[in-house]
Design an enzyme around this catalytic site. Structure first.
Site, PDB file in Angstrom:
ATOM      1  N   GLU A 199       5.605  -3.248   0.985  1.00  0.00           N
ATOM      2  CA  GLU A 199       5.728  -2.984  -0.460  1.00  0.00           C
ATOM      3  C   GLU A 199       4.960  -1.706  -0.730  1.00  0.00           C
ATOM      4  O   GLU A 199       3.726  -1.685  -0.663  1.00  0.00           O
ATOM      5  CB  GLU A 199       5.113  -4.137  -1.262  1.00  0.00           C
ATOM      6  CG  GLU A 199       5.779  -5.489  -1.043  1.00  0.00           C
ATOM      7  CD  GLU A 199       7.141  -5.595  -1.710  1.00  0.00           C
ATOM      8  OE1 GLU A 199       7.501  -4.704  -2.507  1.00  0.00           O
ATOM      9  OE2 GLU A 199       7.860  -6.561  -1.430  1.00  0.00           O
ATOM     10  N   GLU A 254       4.005  10.518  -5.772  1.00  0.00           N
ATOM     11  CA  GLU A 254       3.317   9.465  -6.509  1.00  0.00           C
ATOM     12  C   GLU A 254       1.902   9.949  -6.846  1.00  0.00           C
ATOM     13  O   GLU A 254       1.129  10.278  -5.955  1.00  0.00           O
ATOM     14  CB  GLU A 254       3.244   8.201  -5.651  1.00  0.00           C
ATOM     15  CG  GLU A 254       2.596   7.047  -6.387  1.00  0.00           C
ATOM     16  CD  GLU A 254       2.457   5.790  -5.530  1.00  0.00           C
ATOM     17  OE1 GLU A 254       1.938   5.886  -4.412  1.00  0.00           O
ATOM     18  OE2 GLU A 254       2.861   4.716  -6.008  1.00  0.00           O
ATOM     19  N   GLY A 277       0.841  -1.198   0.000  1.00  0.00           N
ATOM     20  CA  GLY A 277       0.000   0.000   0.000  1.00  0.00           C
ATOM     21  C   GLY A 277       0.868   1.237   0.000  1.00  0.00           C
ATOM     22  O   GLY A 277       2.010   1.212  -0.471  1.00  0.00           O
ATOM     23  N   SER A 278       0.344   2.317   0.568  1.00  0.00           N
ATOM     24  CA  SER A 278       1.067   3.587   0.470  1.00  0.00           C
ATOM     25  C   SER A 278       2.123   3.717   1.567  1.00  0.00           C
ATOM     26  O   SER A 278       2.047   3.070   2.615  1.00  0.00           O
ATOM     27  CB  SER A 278       0.072   4.737   0.555  1.00  0.00           C
ATOM     28  OG  SER A 278      -0.518   4.747   1.833  1.00  0.00           O
ATOM     29  N   THR A 306       0.639   4.899   4.984  1.00  0.00           N
ATOM     30  CA  THR A 306       0.035   3.828   5.792  1.00  0.00           C
ATOM     31  C   THR A 306       1.115   2.941   6.394  1.00  0.00           C
ATOM     32  O   THR A 306       0.995   2.496   7.536  1.00  0.00           O
ATOM     33  CB  THR A 306      -0.930   2.985   4.923  1.00  0.00           C
ATOM     34  OG1 THR A 306      -1.890   3.851   4.344  1.00  0.00           O
ATOM     35  CG2 THR A 306      -1.648   1.930   5.742  1.00  0.00           C
ATOM     36  N   ALA A 307       2.188   2.707   5.650  1.00  0.00           N
ATOM     37  CA  ALA A 307       3.279   1.864   6.153  1.00  0.00           C
ATOM     38  C   ALA A 307       3.915   2.484   7.390  1.00  0.00           C
ATOM     39  O   ALA A 307       4.297   1.775   8.329  1.00  0.00           O
ATOM     40  CB  ALA A 307       4.328   1.667   5.067  1.00  0.00           C
TER      41      ALA A 307
HETATM   42  P1  NAD Z   1      -3.378   2.391   1.342  1.00  0.00           P
HETATM   43  O1  NAD Z   1      -2.098   2.439   2.063  1.00  0.00           O
HETATM   44  O2  NAD Z   1      -4.336   3.484   1.515  1.00  0.00           O
HETATM   45  O3  NAD Z   1      -4.181   1.058   1.716  1.00  0.00           O
HETATM   46  C1  NAD Z   1      -3.629  -0.223   1.558  1.00  0.00           C
HETATM   47  C2  NAD Z   1      -4.302  -1.166   2.534  1.00  0.00           C
HETATM   48  O4  NAD Z   1      -3.983  -0.774   3.862  1.00  0.00           O
HETATM   49  C3  NAD Z   1      -5.824  -1.185   2.452  1.00  0.00           C
HETATM   50  O5  NAD Z   1      -6.291  -2.488   2.660  1.00  0.00           O
HETATM   51  C4  NAD Z   1      -6.211  -0.282   3.598  1.00  0.00           C
HETATM   52  O6  NAD Z   1      -7.516  -0.530   4.087  1.00  0.00           O
HETATM   53  C5  NAD Z   1      -5.166  -0.633   4.623  1.00  0.00           C
HETATM   54  N1  NAD Z   1      -4.923   0.385   5.658  1.00  0.00           N
HETATM   55  C6  NAD Z   1      -5.093   1.729   5.577  1.00  0.00           C
HETATM   56  N2  NAD Z   1      -4.781   2.306   6.752  1.00  0.00           N
HETATM   57  C7  NAD Z   1      -4.401   1.310   7.590  1.00  0.00           C
HETATM   58  C8  NAD Z   1      -3.951   1.282   8.944  1.00  0.00           C
HETATM   59  N3  NAD Z   1      -3.849   2.394   9.675  1.00  0.00           N
HETATM   60  N4  NAD Z   1      -3.625   0.087   9.477  1.00  0.00           N
HETATM   61  C9  NAD Z   1      -3.718  -1.038   8.754  1.00  0.00           C
HETATM   62  N5  NAD Z   1      -4.149  -1.070   7.483  1.00  0.00           N
HETATM   63  C10 NAD Z   1      -4.469   0.089   6.888  1.00  0.00           C
HETATM   64  O7  NAD Z   1      -3.011   2.188  -0.185  1.00  0.00           O
HETATM   65  P2  NAD Z   1      -4.010   2.141  -1.419  1.00  0.00           P
HETATM   66  O8  NAD Z   1      -4.442   3.538  -1.705  1.00  0.00           O
HETATM   67  O9  NAD Z   1      -5.016   1.082  -1.214  1.00  0.00           O
HETATM   68  O10 NAD Z   1      -3.041   1.611  -2.577  1.00  0.00           O
HETATM   69  C11 NAD Z   1      -2.260   2.429  -3.357  1.00  0.00           C
HETATM   70  C12 NAD Z   1      -0.831   2.458  -2.862  1.00  0.00           C
HETATM   71  O11 NAD Z   1      -0.304   1.139  -2.848  1.00  0.00           O
HETATM   72  C13 NAD Z   1       0.090   3.239  -3.766  1.00  0.00           C
HETATM   73  O12 NAD Z   1       0.955   4.003  -2.981  1.00  0.00           O
HETATM   74  C14 NAD Z   1       0.856   2.168  -4.507  1.00  0.00           C
HETATM   75  O13 NAD Z   1       2.103   2.541  -5.009  1.00  0.00           O
HETATM   76  C15 NAD Z   1       0.982   1.133  -3.464  1.00  0.00           C
HETATM   77  N6  NAD Z   1       1.262  -0.169  -4.087  1.00  0.00           N
HETATM   78  C16 NAD Z   1       2.497  -0.734  -3.927  1.00  0.00           C
HETATM   79  C17 NAD Z   1       2.790  -1.946  -4.519  1.00  0.00           C
HETATM   80  C18 NAD Z   1       4.126  -2.602  -4.362  1.00  0.00           C
HETATM   81  O14 NAD Z   1       4.197  -3.804  -4.570  1.00  0.00           O
HETATM   82  N7  NAD Z   1       5.178  -1.908  -3.995  1.00  0.00           N
HETATM   83  C19 NAD Z   1       1.821  -2.589  -5.282  1.00  0.00           C
HETATM   84  C20 NAD Z   1       0.582  -1.978  -5.438  1.00  0.00           C
HETATM   85  C21 NAD Z   1       0.313  -0.775  -4.812  1.00  0.00           C
END
Ligand code: NAD
Length: 489
Positions: free
Chosen positions: A255, A393, A233-234, A237-238
């Site tokens: 990731e 991004e 994810g983003s 969030t990480a």
């Molecule tokens: P996001 O970080 O908003 O959400 C990802 C997941 O995390 C979702 O399931 C969300 O519900 C969960 N989440 C959100 N807040 C959380 C918290 N506080 N605790 C635990 N879980 C939480 O990301 P997104 O908008 O769904 O996805 C897009 C992002 O993902 C982009 O930044 C993209 O580059 C990244 N991405 C990375 C890869 C990779 O392999 N490097 C692949 C695909 C997407």
């Protein structure tokens, strides 16, 4: 938003301990190509996560004691079952996410099938290490064992593809899992749960808890009985996940986002480079972490490149995801579309030029898609390296093209962002290709191609693009605990 006309809403349930379980509250999920609410997703929290973790813990002793070949057979069966329903999965993914049916059919679902087959095979081929110490009369060897309950959190852009990239290695290694897909794209995960029993996955081995990141995601991250979290994810969030899991010292695989450069030298084969770079910029509406969003073109071919690149980008039709002639579907949400559009506005305000797409060309949509979240592939130029469009991004169908003069200069500029996920280099000079690849701060470098993956090899990012790698050996290491054993004889 209007409700989907006369059609009944699709109502999803959690999958806990081998059973579908309703939830006390739900959130609306939209069809991005129409703007209609068409689905209701459980709004799970602590209670549901607690039940799922318990089911996973209870299933662990039996699942972890199965042999790799028994687990391998089950994973292969699951792959067959998903493949058998490929069309239904592809239709669901396209409707839920906004991506084109063509992309879902040719990329998302085939890759989900492949993920299970790949780990079903790779789990059979790992060997552990052994060393001898004759003077001490000792042999040392390592053994690997599954860790326990794995928490798997995935994003909305490649829903089943990325979720299965985690589930497959986690259970192949003998862990049990609690998975939390994105609340915006939960349908295919729920569909997969319907196949688990038939595949022979025992109850509790795979649990799926649906809901938001703030509630369901955090409950999983903070649960003391979940020792490892694999997250895609983003970056933002990480950071939150890292903070919340720190008191438990959890093992994390992260990731994250990218701001991926493509570097086009003047000896590049443009007939290959241009269509591939259009694809790397706009595939899946630019909503792939590996998508190109900064294109550096060597000065001598800059004008020709721009002309041909824009002409090629204009060939990409935007419209109904179910139309097989369409290459660009809908973006995930109204908010995300607004965010992506704002980047284009900001670039214009800074003096950049928009050569095609947003605000420049007309977007004609079929009547049913008028309220969908669509945007044309957009090419921006005359933009400074410091601009937010070159630093942040965007995660949409927007790419920036700029000129460069020397190899030294372009490496420095390509590296001057906080991210380091994927880079692409175009040149017919083999020496240069290796030189540049070695100096780019990027977990993946593709030269004269894009998105060609061998799942055996590590996948992941440097800098703000992540921590850890996934792939045959890397996922095996992440999802197992290693022990060194010394025997004196
Ligand atoms: P996001 O970080 O908003 O959400 C990802 C997941 O995390 C979702 O399931 C969300 O519900 C969960 N989440 C959100 N807040 C959380 C918290 N506080 N605790 C635990 N879980 C939480 O990301 P997104 O908008 O769904 O996805 C897009 C992002 O993902 C982009 O930044 C993209 O580059 C990244 N991405 C990375 C890869 C990779 O392999 N490097 C692949 C695909 C997407």
């Amino acid at each position: 938003p209007t409700m989907a006309h006369s059609q009944a809403l699709l109502v999803l349930e959690n999958f806990i301990g081998g059973k579908f379980v309703p939830c006390s509250s739900y959130i609306d999920s939209y069809n991005p190509s129409t703007g209609d609410v068409y689905c209701r997703v459980p709004d799970s929290g602590k209670e549901e996560v607690e039940a799922a973790v318990k089911a996973a813990k209870d299933a662990f002793p039996i699942w972890s004691s199965k042999s790799p070949s028994e687990r391998s057979q089950i994973l292969n069966k699951l792959a067959d079952l998903i493949e058998h329903d490929l069309e239904a999965f592809a239709q669901a993914e396209s409707k839920d996410q906004g991506k084109t049916i063509t992309f879902a059919r040719t990329v998302d679902i085939p890759r989900a099938v492949h993920n299970f087959r790949f780990f079903a095979s790779s789990i059979l081929h790992h060997v552990t290490e052994c060393t001898e110490m004759p003077t001490m009369g000792c042999v040392h060897y390592t053994s690997r064992a599954p860790v326990g309950v794995a928490g798997l959190i995935s994003p909305w852009n490649l829903p089943l593809y990325l979720l299965t990239w985690k589930i497959a290695p986690a259970i192949a290694c003998g862990n049990t899992v609690v998975a939390k897909p994105s609340e915006m794209t939960s349908v295919t995960a729920w569909m997969m749960c319907k196949l688990l029993e038939k595949a022979g996955v025992p109850p509790g081995v795979v649990n799926v808890v649906l809901g938001t990141g703030a509630k369901a995601g955090e409950a999983l991250v903070c649960h003391p009985d979940v020792p490892l979290i694999s997250f895609t994810g983003s970056t933002l969030t990480a950071q939150r996940i890292t903070e919340r899991s720190a008191p438990h010292c959890k093992r994390l695989s992260l990731e994250l986002g990218g701001k991926n450069p493509a570097i086009v030298f003047d000896d590049a084969d443009l007939s290959q480079c241009i269509p591939t770079t259009v694809r790397s910029s706009f595939a899946n509406q630019g909503e792939i972490c590996l998508c190109t969003s900064r294109i550096f073109v060597q000065r001598g071919i800059y004008n020709e490149f721009l002309k041909r690149f824009v002409a090629e980008a204009k060939k990409w039709k935007t419209g109904s995801p179910s139309d097989p002639t369409v290459s660009v579907g809908a973006l995930i949400s109204k908010e995300h579309l607004e965010k992506v559009r704002n980047y284009v506005k900001k670039a214009q305000a800074e003096g950049a030029r928009v050569l095609c797409g947003e605000g420049v060309d007309p977007l004609a949509l079929p009547p049913d898609n008028q309220k969908g979240y669509f945007m044309l592939p957009t090419v921006i130029t005359e933009v400074k390296d410091e601009s937010c469009c070159m630093q942040e991004e965007i995660f949409g169908p927007v790419t920036c093209v700029v000129a460069f003069d020397t190899e030294e200069e372009v490496i420095k500029r390509a590296n001057s962002v906080k991210y380091g996920l994927a880079a692409t280099v175009w040149s017919s000079n083999v020496g240069r290709v290796h030189r540049v690849a070695h100096r780019l701060q990027s977990g993946l470098v593709w030269t004269n191609c894009w998105l060609v993956r061998d799942l055996n090899l590590p996948f992941g990012g440097m800098k703000a693009s992540g921590i850890g790698r996934e792939g045959a050996k890397d996922s095996y290491e992440f999802f197992t605990e290693v022990k060194t054993i010394t025997i004196k004889h």
